[in-house]
Write an enzyme that holds these catalytic residues in place. Sequence first.
Site, short mmCIF file in Angstrom:
data_model
loop_
_atom_site.label_atom_id
_atom_site.label_comp_id
_atom_site.label_asym_id
_atom_site.label_seq_id
_atom_site.Cartn_x
_atom_site.Cartn_y
_atom_site.Cartn_z
N TYR A 140 0.86 -1.17 -0.18
CA TYR A 140 0.04 0.10 -0.16
C TYR A 140 0.59 1.24 -0.04
O TYR A 140 0.48 2.38 -0.56
CB TYR A 140 -0.76 -0.06 1.26
CG TYR A 140 -2.22 -0.54 0.98
CD1 TYR A 140 -2.16 -2.11 0.53
CD2 TYR A 140 -3.37 0.03 1.28
CE1 TYR A 140 -3.81 -2.49 0.23
CE2 TYR A 140 -4.76 -0.56 1.24
CZ TYR A 140 -4.94 -1.70 0.61
OH TYR A 140 -5.99 -2.44 0.74
N LYS A 186 2.67 -15.39 1.73
CA LYS A 186 2.94 -16.14 0.35
C LYS A 186 4.50 -16.32 0.09
O LYS A 186 5.14 -15.97 -0.75
CB LYS A 186 2.58 -14.99 -0.73
CG LYS A 186 2.12 -15.76 -2.23
CD LYS A 186 0.96 -16.85 -2.16
CE LYS A 186 1.16 -17.76 -3.56
NZ LYS A 186 0.22 -18.73 -3.75
N ASP A 218 -3.52 -18.15 -0.16
CA ASP A 218 -4.74 -18.51 -0.96
C ASP A 218 -5.26 -19.63 0.02
O ASP A 218 -6.52 -20.02 0.02
CB ASP A 218 -4.01 -19.22 -2.20
CG ASP A 218 -2.87 -19.85 -2.10
OD1 ASP A 218 -2.18 -20.11 -1.10
OD2 ASP A 218 -2.48 -20.55 -3.17
N ASP A 242 -6.50 -6.78 3.88
CA ASP A 242 -7.60 -6.16 3.22
C ASP A 242 -8.49 -7.23 2.74
O ASP A 242 -9.77 -7.13 3.09
CB ASP A 242 -6.99 -5.26 2.22
CG ASP A 242 -8.17 -4.48 1.29
OD1 ASP A 242 -9.22 -4.06 2.23
OD2 ASP A 242 -8.20 -4.39 0.04
N ASP A 246 -12.34 -8.90 4.37
CA ASP A 246 -13.78 -8.79 3.87
C ASP A 246 -14.29 -10.24 3.93
O ASP A 246 -15.51 -10.43 4.23
CB ASP A 246 -13.63 -8.31 2.24
CG ASP A 246 -13.86 -6.96 2.21
OD1 ASP A 246 -13.61 -6.16 3.14
OD2 ASP A 246 -14.38 -6.33 1.02
C1 IPM Z 1 -10.56 -1.11 4.08
C2 IPM Z 1 -10.76 -0.30 2.57
C3 IPM Z 1 -9.32 0.39 2.53
C4 IPM Z 1 -8.30 -0.37 2.28
C5 IPM Z 1 -9.62 1.37 1.24
C6 IPM Z 1 -10.98 2.29 1.32
C7 IPM Z 1 -8.46 2.52 0.94
O1 IPM Z 1 -10.82 -1.27 1.79
O2 IPM Z 1 -10.39 -0.26 5.06
O3 IPM Z 1 -10.39 -2.22 4.05
O4 IPM Z 1 -7.91 -0.86 1.13
O5 IPM Z 1 -7.44 -0.35 3.37
MN MN Z 2 -10.90 -3.22 2.41
#
Ligand code: IPM
Ligand code: MN
Length: 364
Positions: A140, A186, A218, A242, A246
Site C-alpha cells: 500500500y 505467500k 490462498d 484487506d 472482507d
Molecule cells: C479497508 C478499505 C480501504 C483499504 C480502502 C478504502 C482504502 O478497503 O479499510 O479495508 O483498502 O484499506
Molecule cells: Mn478493504
Amino acid sequence: MYKIVLLPGDGIGNEVTASAVEIIKTVSKYFNVEIQLEEHLIGGSSYDKYGTPITDETLSACYNSDAVFLGAVGGFKWDNLPHQLKPEAALLKLRKALGLFANIRPAKIYRPLLDSSTLKKEVLENVDFIVLRELTSGIYFGEPRMFDDMHGLNTMIYHKEEVERIAKIAFKIARERNKKVTSVDKANVLEVSQFWRNVVHQVHKEFEDVQLSDMYVDNAAMQIVRNPKQFDVILTSNLFGDILSDIAGMITGSLGMLPSASLGTKYSLYEPVHGSAPDIAGQNKANPLAAIASVAMMFDYSFGLKSAANLINEAISKSLEENFRTTDIYSKGCQLVSTNEMTKSVIEKFEELFHSQAIGVFTL
Ligand code: IPM
Ligand code: MN
C-alpha cells in the site's frame, strides 16, 4: 474528558456516524464520561468542498484527538480522479500520519445471524477470531509506485521493525484469547513474505506460550470459508489483510456487521469495515451495527471502559435476538428495520441492560 474527532466521510458513512454519535452520547450519559465531539470532512466530501480529500485542518484535529471515528470514504462520483485525489487516498494518508499500524478486525458470529450467512450453520457456530492486519506499510505504501501507458508498478516492502511490532501485538492479543496465531503470507513465491515469516518466528521466541503456525494466503482464504473455527488470531500484511478481512466479514452474516480498530502508539481510529455503499446511501437502509460495534471497541481500547463496551455489544446481540434486521442481514420472519430504528433499538437495550445491573459499579 475525551475528545473524539468524527469523520463521517461519504455515502452511508454519514448515516452510520450519526448512529455512532447516538451511542457515544448514551454511553457518555450513563457512564459519566465527558466527551467532546468535533466533526470534519474527509474523502469525496472534502474533495468537493476543498479540492483535496483531506485538509491540514482535518489532520491537525486528529492529532489533537483522543480517538477518531470514521464512517466511510469513496463513491462512484470520485472513481476517476487521479490517485492522490481519490477519497481512499485520504484514509491512507490519515493511517500513515497517525501511525496506525495495527488494524484489528474481529470476526465473531452473532448467534441470531446464523441464518443470514451464505455459509452453513455448522460451519459458523462459535466462530470467533481476529484478523490483525498491518496497516501502514507493505504494498500500500511501498516506493517506487507508478503507472504510465506501458507499465504499472508497486513495491511490496517490509522493514524488520515493522514486522516485529505487528507480530508482538498479535502474540499479545493471542495471549488474552486462545493463544493461537496464524501468520498468513505467500512465502512460496514472494521474498518479502519469506522475510515476514522469518521475522515473525524470531519474535515468537519471546512468546512461546502462544502457538504459531504459518499459512499461505490462498489457502487461508479457503480455510476461512471451509473451517473458520480453526482460527484465533490471523496475523497478516496490509494487502492480504484487506482481502481476508472482507471474507471474514461475510462470516458474520454481512460486511455490515464488522467493526475495526486501528491503533498506533499514540493515536487510534475506529471505523466500520463496510465502506461507503453509494448504492444505498441516504436511504436510511444501512446497517449501523458495525459502526456501533466500532464505538464499543473505542470505549474498550481508547478509554479503558470495557464494561461500557460489553454493554454495547450485549445490546447489539439483544436487538438481533429480538429479530430486528436491516436489509443486508434480513431473513424471513424477521422485522425489517431502518438505520435509525436499529440504532434506537440498541440504545433501548443498552438502557435496559444498564438499569438491570448495579448502577454504581459503572461510575468512573
Ligand atoms: C479497508 C478499505 C480501504 C483499504 C480502502 C478504502 C482504502 O478497503 O479499510 O479495508 O483498502 O484499506
Ligand atoms: Mn478493504
